[in-house]
Design an enzyme around this catalytic site. Structure first.
Site, PDB file in Angstrom:
ATOM      1  CG  LEU A   7       0.511  18.195   4.321  1.00 42.59           C
ATOM      2  CD1 LEU A   7       0.573  19.909   4.011  1.00 42.59           C
ATOM      3  CD2 LEU A   7      -0.122  17.757   5.461  1.00 42.59           C
ATOM      4  CE1 TYR A   8       7.359  12.633   2.484  1.00 42.52           C
ATOM      5  CE2 TYR A   8       7.395  11.953  -0.398  1.00 42.52           C
ATOM      6  CZ  TYR A   8       7.674  12.598   1.310  1.00 42.52           C
ATOM      7  OH  TYR A   8       9.410  11.671   0.852  1.00 42.52           O
ATOM      8  CB  ALA A   9       5.304  17.265  -2.202  1.00 42.74           C
ATOM      9  CB  THR A  43       5.737  18.205   4.902  1.00 43.73           C
ATOM     10  OG1 THR A  43       6.183  17.361   4.340  1.00 43.73           O
ATOM     11  CG2 THR A  43       4.796  18.588   5.675  1.00 43.73           C
ATOM     12  CE  LYS A  44      10.554  14.036   3.031  1.00 45.56           C
ATOM     13  NZ  LYS A  44      11.698  13.620   3.878  1.00 45.56           N
TER      14      LYS A  44
END
Length: 432
Positions: A242-244, A246-247
């Site tokens: 999810l971090y990736a 959002t980026k």
């Protein structure tokens, strides 16, 4: 960063968050309930008192950060203006979000030392130990950098900052970091990395003059890509966390604001940044802590028992890339929220181009710490991590003059020296 970062041992004053204490006084009421009407009135009074108490408790528990994050007023504006003053010809005035973070504190210090104006913004969240962020803040304060304690989702604050200072540039480094934490608290990633980014873009688009923006994307956008080294021209539509995601969303959002409003945008895909004042959630940091404490460390390996590898990039090299991006950003072209012409939109990899396996990282730490690690080698779970990263930096080299110079052996030596000093170790033993 040219100069050596001074030790903070003498300057360190970890702050203790204020606590609200509600003292209850117990009184005896002997003759208050002599009639039913009196009892009814007292019941109403006690009900109102109870409601007020719980309302105040709720305010304290959920909103204490808003109390500490107060802003505004003549004195506050003076601190912001003073911090934003430029002390070199042709210098810039930069708003650095996430200024109390790892990369943000280093970039802020480098900008200030070369004579640029810098104002920091940070919400000091507790994703990792806030006392480390407070220590970075203390270091920046002694170097003349003022950090506003607030959230990037606070549109009124951002409008006020742009009203007080005509920032020429924004270095947007505030974000919810970490790949694995996204499985525990997904909303925090949406709040900071998407909603916060949009709030900042809105403030920048309406600012007069519009600032040029450099912001931190991530090498994680390459996700499950197998072609190496990773190039900015590669497709990035297979995020593994999810971090990736959002980026990646951030790259699309910033492109939109560049296209519609003429904002100059530069996105930087950082590759596993490490070094002094780093993040405690990163592997090299937690490995160091656990090795010194005699605890086991977990070393993940990929499919078919292949060692994981990362393109570890030393913080000083990343800072050079950040400053190079600011220096070459060009100008935003909009005014009054309207685009007047095309503005630069760029994305760069900032890596070291020399991937190192995680077991090799541990061996280097063992040699610097002079302590043998207790390793637990396990297969990598499906938690969003990727098996390897490797940056192609030819574009950054050509456009920014970016040239990393610190290998992992040298960089970890500097990190270990800082760690032992900051946490009070002496050759692995606590200092008395």
């Amino acid at each position: 960063m040219g100069n050596k970062m001074p030790s903070l041992e003498e300057q360190l004053f970890p702050s203790t968050p204020g606590k609200f204490k509600i003292e209850r006084t117990h009184r005896q009421f002997n003759r208050c309930f002599s009639s039913s009407s009196t009892m009814f009135l007292w019941a109403l009074f006690l009900l109102a008192l109870t409601a007020s108490y719980f309302s105040f408790q709720s305010f304290v528990s959920s909103g204490s950060r808003y109390i500490t994050a107060s802003w505004g007023g003549i004195q506050w504006e003076k601190q912001v203006r003073t911090s934003a003053q430029i002390h070199r010809q042709g210098g810039m005035s930069v708003l650095v979000t996430g200024a109390a973070g790892f990369v943000g504190s280093h970039v802020s210090l480098a900008l200030k030392r070369r004579g640029d104006g810098v104002v920091g913004l940070d919400n000091f969240n507790d994703y990792y130990d806030p006392s480390l962020k407070k220590a970075r803040k203390a270091l920046l304060s002694t170097n003349g950098v003022f950090i506003v304690e607030a959230d990037i989702n606070d549109a009124k604050l951002l409008a006020k900052l742009f009203d007080v200072v005509a920032f020429t540039h924004v270095m947007h480094l505030a974000a919810q970091a970490g790949v694995r934490y996204a499985m525990e608290n997904p909303q925090s990633y949406v709040h900071s990395n998407i909603a916060g980014l949009v709030t900042l873009m809105e403030a920048c688009k309406t600012a007069n003059p519009q600032p040029a923006i450099v912001w931190a994307s991530s090498s994680s956008v390459y996700g499950l890509n197998e072609k190496v080294p990773f190039s900015e021209l590669d497709q990035t539509d297979q995020p593994a966390s999810l971090y990736a995601a959002t980026k990646k969303a951030g790259e699309e959002i910033t492109h939109t604001y560049n296209h519609i409003y003429g904002l100059s945008i530069t996105g930087l895909r950082f590759f596993t940044v490490y070094g002094p004042w780093g993040r405690p959630d990163m592997a090299y940091f937690s490995f160091t802590r656990n090795i010194l404490q005699g605890k086991h460390i977990t070393v993940y390996r990929g499919k078919n028992r292949v060692d994981l590898a990362r393109d570890f990039t030393y913080i000083d090299d990343i800072v050079k890339g950040c400053l190079g991006s600011l220096d070459t950003s060009g100008k935003s072209t909009g005014s009054g929220g309207k685009k007047r012409g095309p503005a630069p939109y760029r994305i760069f990899n900032l890596g070291n181009t020399s991937p190192v396996t995680v077991p090799t990282l541990v061996s280097i730490l063992e040699s610097h710490l002079k302590v043998k690690a207790k390793r637990n080698v396990v297969d990598m779970p499906g938690n969003g991590d990727v098996p390897f990263t490797h940056a192609n930096i030819s574009s950054a080299r050509m456009e920014l003059g970016y040239k990393p110079t610190t290998d992992l052996q040298t960089g970890l030596k500097k990190f270990v020296k800082w760690y032992l000093s900051y946490y009070g170790y002496n050759h692995g033993k606590p200092v008395n």
